[in-house]
Design an enzyme around this catalytic site. Structure first.
Site, PDB file in Angstrom:
ATOM      1  N   LEU A 247       7.612  -3.326  27.763  1.00 56.42           N
ATOM      2  CA  LEU A 247       8.455  -4.099  26.614  1.00 56.42           C
ATOM      3  C   LEU A 247       7.246  -4.731  25.870  1.00 56.42           C
ATOM      4  O   LEU A 247       6.788  -4.969  24.617  1.00 56.42           O
ATOM      5  CB  LEU A 247       9.231  -4.980  27.075  1.00 56.42           C
ATOM      6  CG  LEU A 247       9.836  -5.987  26.096  1.00 56.42           C
ATOM      7  CD1 LEU A 247      10.469  -5.080  24.791  1.00 56.42           C
ATOM      8  CD2 LEU A 247      10.885  -6.952  26.508  1.00 56.42           C
ATOM      9  N   TYR A 248       6.098  -5.270  26.786  1.00 55.32           N
ATOM     10  CA  TYR A 248       5.021  -6.027  26.202  1.00 55.32           C
ATOM     11  C   TYR A 248       4.190  -4.967  25.094  1.00 55.32           C
ATOM     12  O   TYR A 248       4.027  -5.484  23.998  1.00 55.32           O
ATOM     13  CB  TYR A 248       4.173  -6.238  27.246  1.00 55.32           C
ATOM     14  CG  TYR A 248       2.755  -6.812  26.634  1.00 55.32           C
ATOM     15  CD1 TYR A 248       2.525  -8.050  26.040  1.00 55.32           C
ATOM     16  CD2 TYR A 248       1.327  -6.168  26.853  1.00 55.32           C
ATOM     17  CE1 TYR A 248       1.279  -8.451  25.538  1.00 55.32           C
ATOM     18  CE2 TYR A 248       0.421  -6.610  26.430  1.00 55.32           C
ATOM     19  CZ  TYR A 248       0.222  -7.632  25.763  1.00 55.32           C
ATOM     20  OH  TYR A 248      -0.929  -8.156  25.211  1.00 55.32           O
ATOM     21  N   ALA A 249       4.061  -3.815  25.569  1.00 57.61           N
ATOM     22  CA  ALA A 249       3.152  -2.906  24.817  1.00 57.61           C
ATOM     23  C   ALA A 249       4.138  -2.388  23.409  1.00 57.61           C
ATOM     24  O   ALA A 249       3.697  -2.344  22.379  1.00 57.61           O
ATOM     25  CB  ALA A 249       3.076  -1.649  25.593  1.00 57.61           C
ATOM     26  N   THR A 251       6.176  -4.576  21.984  1.00 58.44           N
ATOM     27  CA  THR A 251       6.268  -5.501  21.240  1.00 58.44           C
ATOM     28  C   THR A 251       4.851  -5.629  20.228  1.00 58.44           C
ATOM     29  O   THR A 251       4.785  -6.085  19.006  1.00 58.44           O
ATOM     30  CB  THR A 251       6.262  -7.100  21.785  1.00 58.44           C
ATOM     31  OG1 THR A 251       5.129  -7.193  22.796  1.00 58.44           O
ATOM     32  CG2 THR A 251       7.481  -7.097  22.309  1.00 58.44           C
TER      33      THR A 251
END
Length: 436
Positions: A247-249, A251
């Site tokens: 999810l970090y990637a 965003t």
């Protein structure tokens, strides 16, 4: 939300609403109005109790919830406050720039702010000092910057009124946007914090910047994680970035698309920097090299991941000083935004660069270097790489940054870790944070 029943009596088409004057309907109307008032009161009371009176609101878990953190009352404004803001942002060198650095108490933000201040640029910091990792480390960085003459405004990047006020007080020429929710694995525990900071926060900043006059040029931190599940190495800016592994990637990739939109519509000059595993003094405690050092010294076992079939997990570790030089070069070569009053006047600069070291090192070799520097044998626990967003390797192609920014990393992992360990032992001397 389920609609209140009496609202069904309102006509679905425009027009004057005529109340049935029969006693029965008048009684029913008053009864419904009383119910509406009662339940509205109960609903507001619950909101008050949940957000302001809940005992759990002071716990670390609650404070890490962005929706609650945003409700904190940050103190800003007033003549004295404005004077500090202007003083910190004042340019002290010929042809210098005035830079708003978001995430200034973070790892990269601290180093970039200090470097800008040293060369005479005006620098104002912004940070919300959240508790994703030990806030005392952020406070120590803040003290370091205070001594250098950099004032950090304590506020949330989503506070639109605060951002507008800052641009009223100072006509920033540039923004270095480093504020973000970091960490690949934490996204599985608190996904909303990534949307709050990395997407909503970025949009809020761009909204304020597009309306500023003059519009600033913006350099912001993307991430090497946008390459996701790509198998072609080294990673190039021309490669596909539509296969995020976390999810970090996702965003960060969304941020790049949002940047494109604001560049296209509003003429904002935007440069994205894809950082590759940054390490060094004053680093982040959630990074492997940092907690490996801590656990090795404490005699705890450390987990070293390997891919399928005993495959090597490697990272393109990049020393902080090299990253700072890349950030400053991006600021120095950023062209002016072309919009005015929120309207685009012409084509604006839009760039993205890899900032890495070009030399991936197996994580097992990282541990071996730390063992030699710490003079302690690590207790290694070899585990299979989990499906938590981590990828097997990262490797930067930096040809574009070399050509257009003059970017050239000079610190290898052995030399960089030596500097980190020296800082770590001094900062945490005798189990106490000793400062600089």
């Amino acid at each position: 939300m389920k609609q209140i029943s009496h609202l069904d009596n309102i006509p679905s088409t425009p027009g004057k609403f005529k109340m049935d004057k029969s006693p029965y309907n008048r009684l029913r109307w008053h009864s419904s109005l009383a119910k509406l008032t009662f339940w509205s009161f109960i609903f507001l009371a619950l909101i008050f109790i949940f957000f302001f009176r809940s005992p759990s609101s002071s716990t670390p878990q609650a404070l890490s919830d962005p929706s609650r953190r945003y409700l904190q009352n940050y103190s800003w404004g007033g003549a004295a406050w404005e004077k500090r803001v202007r003083s910190s942002a004042r340019i002290r060198s010929r042809n210098g720039m005035s830079v708003l650095v978001t995430g200034a108490a973070g790892f990269v933000g601290t180093h970039v702010s200090a470097a800008l201040k040293r060369r005479g640029d005006g620098v104002l910091g912004l940070d919300n000092f959240n508790d994703y990792y030990d806030p005392s480390l952020k406070r120590a960085r803040q003290a370091l910057l205070e001594r250098a003459g950099v004032f950090i405004v304590e506020a949330d990047i989503n506070d639109e009124a605060l951002l507008k006020k800052l641009f009223e007080v100072v006509a920033f020429t540039h923004v270095m946007h480093l504020a973000a929710q970091a960490g690949v694995r934490y996204a599985m525990e608190n996904p909303s914090s990534y949307v709050h900071s990395n997407i909503a926060g970025l949009v809020n900043l761009l909204e304020v910047c597009k309306s500023a006059n003059p519009q600033p040029a913006i350099v912001w931190a993307s991430s090497s994680s946008v390459y996701g599940l790509n198998t072609k190495v080294p990673f190039s800016e021309k490669d596909r970035t539509d296969q995020p592994a976390s999810l970090y990637a996702a965003t960060k990739k969304a941020g790049e698309e949002i940047a494109h939109t604001y560049n296209h519509i509003y003429g904002l000059s935007l440069t994205g920097l894809r950082f590759f595993t940054v390490y060094g003094p004053w680093g982040r405690p959630d990074m492997a090299y940092f907690f490996f050092t801590r656990d090795i010294l404490k005699g705890k076992s450390i987990s070293i991941f390997e891919a399928a079939n005993h495959g090597t997990v490697a990272r393109d570790f990049t020393y902080i000083d090299d990253i700072v030089r890349g950030c400053l070069a991006a600021l120095d070569t950023a062209e002016k935004s072309t919009g005015s009053g929120g309207k685009k006047k012409g084509p604006a600069q839009l760039r993205v660069y890899n900032l890495g070291n070009t030399s991936p090192v197996p994580v097992s070799d990282l541990v071996s270097i730390l063992e030699r520097l710490l003079k302690v044998k690590a207790k290694r626990n070899i585990l299979r790489l989990p499906r938590n967003g981590d990828v097997q390797y990262t490797h930067a192609n930096i040809s574009s940054a070399q050509r257009e920014l003059g970017y050239k990393p000079t610190t290898d992992l052995q030399a960089g870790l030596k500097k980190f360990v020296r800082w770590y032992l001094r900062f945490y001397a005798d189990g106490k944070k000793s400062g600089v």
